[in-house]
Design a protein around this motif. Sequence first.
Motif, short mmCIF file in Angstrom:
data_model
loop_
_atom_site.label_atom_id
_atom_site.label_comp_id
_atom_site.label_asym_id
_atom_site.label_seq_id
_atom_site.Cartn_x
_atom_site.Cartn_y
_atom_site.Cartn_z
N ILE A 94 0.88 -1.27 0.29
CA ILE A 94 0.05 0.05 0.11
C ILE A 94 0.44 1.16 -0.15
O ILE A 94 0.40 1.94 -0.62
CB ILE A 94 -0.81 -0.28 1.17
CG1 ILE A 94 -1.61 -1.15 1.40
CG2 ILE A 94 -1.51 1.38 0.98
CD1 ILE A 94 -2.93 -1.20 0.27
N ILE A 95 2.03 0.84 0.75
CA ILE A 95 2.68 2.09 1.09
C ILE A 95 3.28 2.93 -0.40
O ILE A 95 4.07 3.91 -1.43
CB ILE A 95 4.08 1.87 1.87
CG1 ILE A 95 3.16 2.49 3.32
CG2 ILE A 95 4.58 2.97 1.79
CD1 ILE A 95 4.04 1.35 4.33
N ALA A 96 4.04 1.53 -1.34
CA ALA A 96 4.00 1.51 -2.73
C ALA A 96 3.85 2.07 -3.65
O ALA A 96 3.81 3.18 -4.16
CB ALA A 96 4.91 0.42 -3.46
N LEU A 97 1.73 1.40 -2.98
CA LEU A 97 0.61 2.49 -4.14
C LEU A 97 1.18 3.46 -3.73
O LEU A 97 0.74 4.52 -5.12
CB LEU A 97 -0.73 1.61 -3.78
CG LEU A 97 -1.63 2.05 -4.83
CD1 LEU A 97 -0.81 1.55 -6.55
CD2 LEU A 97 -2.51 0.97 -5.30
N SER A 111 0.99 6.54 -6.87
CA SER A 111 0.38 7.51 -7.08
C SER A 111 0.67 9.19 -7.19
O SER A 111 0.66 10.27 -7.49
CB SER A 111 -0.99 7.30 -6.59
OG SER A 111 -1.06 5.94 -6.34
N PHE A 112 1.40 9.75 -6.03
CA PHE A 112 2.19 10.79 -5.94
C PHE A 112 3.30 11.07 -6.80
O PHE A 112 2.62 12.18 -7.99
CB PHE A 112 2.19 10.83 -4.51
CG PHE A 112 2.87 12.37 -4.30
CD1 PHE A 112 1.86 13.41 -3.60
CD2 PHE A 112 4.11 12.54 -4.02
CE1 PHE A 112 2.25 14.72 -3.61
CE2 PHE A 112 4.96 14.20 -3.52
CZ PHE A 112 4.17 14.76 -3.61
N PHE A 113 3.98 10.07 -6.78
CA PHE A 113 5.36 10.98 -7.18
C PHE A 113 5.23 10.35 -8.92
O PHE A 113 5.68 11.53 -9.28
CB PHE A 113 6.58 9.77 -6.91
CG PHE A 113 6.99 10.19 -5.82
CD1 PHE A 113 7.84 11.94 -5.41
CD2 PHE A 113 6.73 9.86 -4.63
CE1 PHE A 113 8.08 12.29 -4.17
CE2 PHE A 113 6.74 9.88 -3.26
CZ PHE A 113 7.95 11.40 -2.78
N TRP A 114 4.95 9.83 -9.85
CA TRP A 114 4.41 10.10 -10.85
C TRP A 114 3.28 10.84 -11.45
O TRP A 114 3.65 11.51 -12.38
CB TRP A 114 3.96 8.94 -11.05
CG TRP A 114 5.01 7.70 -12.16
CD1 TRP A 114 6.18 8.02 -12.24
CD2 TRP A 114 5.05 6.32 -12.72
NE1 TRP A 114 6.38 6.70 -13.01
CE2 TRP A 114 5.52 5.50 -12.63
CE3 TRP A 114 3.42 5.68 -12.58
CZ2 TRP A 114 5.84 4.31 -12.59
CZ3 TRP A 114 3.72 3.96 -13.34
CH2 TRP A 114 5.21 3.44 -13.26
N VAL A 124 -5.02 1.91 -9.04
CA VAL A 124 -5.51 3.29 -8.72
C VAL A 124 -4.91 4.62 -8.54
O VAL A 124 -5.44 5.88 -9.24
CB VAL A 124 -6.28 3.21 -7.17
CG1 VAL A 124 -6.25 4.55 -6.69
CG2 VAL A 124 -7.20 2.57 -6.78
N TYR A 125 -3.57 4.46 -9.23
CA TYR A 125 -3.09 5.24 -9.21
C TYR A 125 -3.41 6.27 -10.57
O TYR A 125 -3.04 7.16 -10.41
CB TYR A 125 -0.90 4.56 -9.42
CG TYR A 125 -1.13 4.07 -10.32
CD1 TYR A 125 -0.07 4.46 -11.78
CD2 TYR A 125 -1.20 2.84 -10.93
CE1 TYR A 125 -0.30 4.27 -13.16
CE2 TYR A 125 -0.79 2.45 -12.39
CZ TYR A 125 -0.15 2.98 -13.58
OH TYR A 125 -0.31 2.26 -14.69
N ALA A 126 -3.42 4.98 -11.89
CA ALA A 126 -4.39 5.95 -12.61
C ALA A 126 -4.65 7.13 -12.54
O ALA A 126 -4.36 8.23 -13.51
CB ALA A 126 -3.91 4.29 -14.04
#
Length: 290
Positions: free
Chosen positions: A3-6, A10-13, A242-244
């Motif tokens: 979850i931390i990786a996601l 999500s933020f840095f990209w 979700v990152y997208a």
Amino acid sequence: MPIIALCWVSFFWGTTWLASKEGVKHMPALQLAGIRQLIAGSLYVAYFIYKKAPWPKGRQWKTIFILSILNFALSNGLSTWGVKYISSGLGAILAALFPLWIVIITLFRGEKIARLAVFGLAISFGGICIIFYEHLSDFFIPDFRFGIGISIIATITWAFGTLYTKKKAASFNPYFSLGLQMFLSSIIILAVTGATGTGVNITAIPAISWWAIGYLVIVGSVLTFIAFIYALQNLPPEISSVYAYINPIVAVLFGALIFGESLTFAIALGGAITLSGLYLVNYAIRKARL
């Protein structure tokens, strides 16, 4: 940890759009993309050489070369060039549209598409219309039209690259392939900028652009991609994707905060509707693969 990786992805990209925007203010956009891919690709390739990983063979090189053109020379190169003329937030929203092109390409091939995907396509188109309602007068500005045009082409080439990857998925190490794609695309892009005389002397590139390139390489191309793979391997697809939907939100909000880019009700509403439609499209595509 997944979850931390996601959350990291999500933020840095989302922030890489701002780094690209800042970098292209002070140097040619294609040259920035080429240098970024050269450094990042070299890091990946050097790592796999150190690990004594096997090199691609035969037709695997053809696949890698085609993907280096579609995914990096064209998609990444043109999207980086696009934010020189449009806001980083708008560039991020347009980049998120590539699933719509996958649906359209599939339709032209005569393949069946789930009604939910078509419905999502219609919703996203409506959201884009709302976003551009306040930009209608901007279309009289040649640079704005150019930025929008090449950004859309970038999403189309990414869609073709995604479909080609699915069709030509090989046993060759995909991470090594990624590094080779970056490296090959950098040679293509830098050769084009050199041949056309659109590049600048490397000593003329200001420090701010080098900082942007460093951020794009370390954060955007190395750390965040590692986090993305880790999240992808340890989370269900419906969660890891979700990152997208968060990347464009981060780009829009921070673009307004840092660069003073326009953040109006139409952009917020249109962006929300567009991302909702994209979710439906992605959901339909994933469901069809099961």
